[in-house]
Enzyme design. Structure first.
Site, mmCIF file in Angstrom:
data_model
loop_
_atom_site.group_PDB
_atom_site.id
_atom_site.type_symbol
_atom_site.label_atom_id
_atom_site.label_comp_id
_atom_site.label_asym_id
_atom_site.label_seq_id
_atom_site.Cartn_x
_atom_site.Cartn_y
_atom_site.Cartn_z
ATOM 1 N N HIS A 90 0.831 -1.193 0.000
ATOM 2 C CA HIS A 90 0.000 0.000 0.000
ATOM 3 C C HIS A 90 0.872 1.253 0.000
ATOM 4 O O HIS A 90 2.102 1.167 -0.010
ATOM 5 C CB HIS A 90 -0.951 0.003 1.201
ATOM 6 C CG HIS A 90 -0.242 0.031 2.533
ATOM 7 N ND1 HIS A 90 0.040 -1.099 3.251
ATOM 8 C CD2 HIS A 90 0.244 1.068 3.280
ATOM 9 C CE1 HIS A 90 0.667 -0.776 4.372
ATOM 10 N NE2 HIS A 90 0.796 0.543 4.410
ATOM 11 N N TYR A 107 -3.428 3.816 2.224
ATOM 12 C CA TYR A 107 -4.465 3.449 1.267
ATOM 13 C C TYR A 107 -3.884 2.451 0.270
ATOM 14 O O TYR A 107 -2.695 2.510 -0.062
ATOM 15 C CB TYR A 107 -4.992 4.678 0.505
ATOM 16 C CG TYR A 107 -5.792 5.634 1.357
ATOM 17 C CD1 TYR A 107 -7.166 5.462 1.532
ATOM 18 C CD2 TYR A 107 -5.174 6.707 1.992
ATOM 19 C CE1 TYR A 107 -7.899 6.334 2.325
ATOM 20 C CE2 TYR A 107 -5.904 7.580 2.787
ATOM 21 C CZ TYR A 107 -7.262 7.394 2.955
ATOM 22 O OH TYR A 107 -7.986 8.252 3.742
ATOM 23 N N CYS A 280 -9.705 -7.902 6.334
ATOM 24 C CA CYS A 280 -9.520 -6.448 6.368
ATOM 25 C C CYS A 280 -10.889 -5.797 6.513
ATOM 26 O O CYS A 280 -11.776 -5.975 5.670
ATOM 27 C CB CYS A 280 -8.839 -5.951 5.091
ATOM 28 S SG CYS A 280 -8.410 -4.194 5.143
#
Length: 306
Positions: A90, A107, A280
């Protein structure tokens, strides 16, 4: 006399030929090196990311996906540039909250390095979220500061026979990135089983793309959607008395409630040394999933939390 002149000139001619041949050899070698570098760079392009230094990328498209989710496309330096983010990793984004104070958040882009010239983020903008404020206020032409790659998962094709994925809300983004990386690699034969939980049908992010994967790769990708039947993702009250407007569609054939042990047992690969279950989502969901997995016999080595 003529013979003498010929004897004198011949060595000079040989020396000239040696010089010319040497020059040709150097030229051929230079062309070869340049060609190798060109084709190597094409096959192994240098990414735009820097793990230590923030760099700015221009927002070129902002699309409202739902009332609180946006899809943001950022341009890379050239149309052929690659982002340089390995599958499973990420980025860190930097912005300002509504008080003008600096804030950073991780993100996961939904794009891969096969998407040249840009990268995309899908972001849920919470009413009081500090980084949410920054994305909500962004306009096309604004810049976003980014650095990376970051992350504990370093995916290698074929490292597991199959993945089970438990995702909630925007927790779908790392799952989506990994699924794309697997399914779009013809050499990767890994199977993917995704359980994706949301509050309402309208909250399901990337549903069109996920359904497309299921249609294109029916033997390798399975997705099972779950709607919590409530306005509050972890609220027992609303689970007992769901508001009318939060009911699943009448033709709904997915799960209702929260992801349960029975759902995991039915839709994920059974415990084995060559599989892995990824999760997640919101903290409460992640904890509940960890408890379910342990109860079903999945060892810590078989689990990974983004």
């Amino acid at each position: 006399m003529t013979t003498t002149l010929l004897k004198l000139r011949i060595p000079w001619l040989f020396r000239t030929s040696e010089i010319e041949l040497s020059g040709v050899a150097v030229g051929i070698a230079a062309i070869g090196i340049a060609a190798f570098y060109f084709f190597y760079r094409r096959r192994n392009p240098k990414g735009c990311l820097d793990p230590k230094r923030f760099q700015e990328f221009k927002l070129v498209r902002k699309t409202q996906v739902s009332h609180n989710v946006g899809r943001f496309r950022f341009a890379l330096p050239t149309p052929t540039s690659v982002f340089g983010l390995p599958v499973g990793q990420h980025i860190i984004c930097r912005g300002e909250d509504n008080q003008g104070e600096e804030v950073t958040r991780p993100y996961t882009p939904i794009t891969l390095d096969s998407d040249t010239g840009f990268f995309e983020l899908v972001v849920k903008m919470y009413p009081k979220g500090r980084m949410s404020h920054h994305f909500r206020e962004m306009r096309e032409g604004d810049n976003l500061a980014v650095k990376g790659p970051r992350g504990r998962l370093k995916y290698k094709p074929g490292q597991s026979r199959a993945f089970g994925m438990l995702a909630g809300g925007t927790g779908i983004t790392p799952m989506f990135q990994l699924t794309r990386g697997i399914l779009e690699n013809p050499k990767d034969k890994t199977n993917v089983h995704l359980i994706y939980a949301n509050v309402t049908h309208d909250d399901i992010i990337l549903k069109k793309e996920l359904d497309g994967f299921a249609c294109k790769f029916p033997d390798r990708f399975k997705v099972y959607y779950v709607l919590s039947h409530s306005l509050s993702f972890m609220s027992p009250f609303f689970m007992a008395f769901p508001p009318k407007e939060a009911q699943p569609p009448e033709a709904w054939n997915g799960g209702v409630g929260h992801i349960s042990k029975e759902m995991i047992k039915s839709h994920c690969p059974a415990p084995a040394n060559d599989i892995q279950i990824l999760r997640c989502g919101p903290p409460g969901m992640n904890k509940a999933m960890a408890d379910h997995l342990m109860a079903l016999g999945y060892t810590p080595q078989m689990q990974f939390e983004f």
